[in-house]
Write an enzyme that holds these catalytic residues in place. Sequence first.
Site, PDB file in Angstrom:
ATOM      1  N   HIS A 196       0.820  -1.215   0.000  1.00  0.00           N
ATOM      2  CA  HIS A 196       0.000   0.000   0.000  1.00  0.00           C
ATOM      3  C   HIS A 196       0.854   1.265   0.000  1.00  0.00           C
ATOM      4  CE1 HIS A 196      -0.297  -0.809   4.637  1.00  0.00           C
ATOM      5  NE2 HIS A 196       0.913  -0.424   4.297  1.00  0.00           N
ATOM      6  N   ASN A 197       0.381   2.240  -0.790  1.00  0.00           N
ATOM      7  CA  ASN A 197       0.958   3.583  -0.865  1.00  0.00           C
ATOM      8  C   ASN A 197       2.333   3.645  -1.516  1.00  0.00           C
ATOM      9  OD1 ASN A 197      -0.805   3.636   1.948  1.00  0.00           O
ATOM     10  ND2 ASN A 197      -1.088   5.444   0.658  1.00  0.00           N
TER      11      ASN A 197
END
Length: 339
Positions: free
Chosen positions: A250-251
């Site tokens: 994520h991210n």
Amino acid sequence: MKYSIDEIVTFLGDMVINQQALKQHSSMQFIGIAPLDTASSEHLAFLANSRYQDKLTNTQAGAVLVTETQANLCSHTLPIIVKNPYLAYAQLTQLFVYQANISLPIIHPTAIIAPTATLANNVQIGAYCVIGENVSIGENGQLSSHVIIEDNVSIGQNCQIKSHTFIGHHCQLGDNVELHSHVSIGNEGFGYAPKGDTATQGWQKIHQLGRVIIGNHVRIGSQTCVDRGALGDTVIDDHVIIDNLVQIAHNVQIGAGTAISGCVGIAGSSRIGKRCILAGGVGLVGHLHICDDVTITGMTMVTKSIKQAGSYSSGTPMMPTSLWKRALVGFKKLAKSNH
């Protein structure tokens, strides 16, 4: 299907330097591309690495893609002179790639498509696909069988999405994106908070509230997972190519033109610059920043940010086990001596 020298030259265009000389060979036809040492007279071959130029002497290929300096080595095969033989070969694979000759309805009757979904012209939907509410798919999109697209996904033009691919809600894909079979885009990232003693109280799940944003001309290989952002978005920029079995947490942000080989693992919130190359088995810990134009060689473990362009390595080369054990002892002694 066969292609003549004229058709090949026309397809490659200005890449071919000796176009005029090739006109007298216009009757030659080719059924495919093959390696120098196994090609027949009906095959094209190419020489991209000078280490293999001795194979030009014995090759049976009808024609070979070579540079000007290599053309004089083609004693009994026709040279097609180009500036970059490897790029020319890559271009020509488009002519010889297998094309399935199957007549199917443009939207298979088994597909489930939400009434609010918008499909542009010439979109093909394969068997057993599921397309959610408010999904938008651009012109010439091709979805193979068993693709699942959740609500509010936006997909650009000319995208190819192969069988059993999953795209999570609110994710965005640009134009000319290619997702191979079993790709996962926008599943939840690995986010949990300990409730206390995890052996008895377990973990509190952190729901991932962001999206995955993918740019134009991106290719993602089979079984690769790109997790949605926790709060912000996971972002893959234009012209990124990603191999099979890659984990992008994520991210993570990946800059334009970067190439990532198989079995790479990138932990959450790391940022990778433009034109980087991550070789097979590379691992990145979270929250790192890799600047533009960095090459990371195979099996390297990256534990801190890289601020200067160049090539970086950490994996130790293979050696006999007995020697490796002795080297490890020496490595440990070196660490202690500098402590």
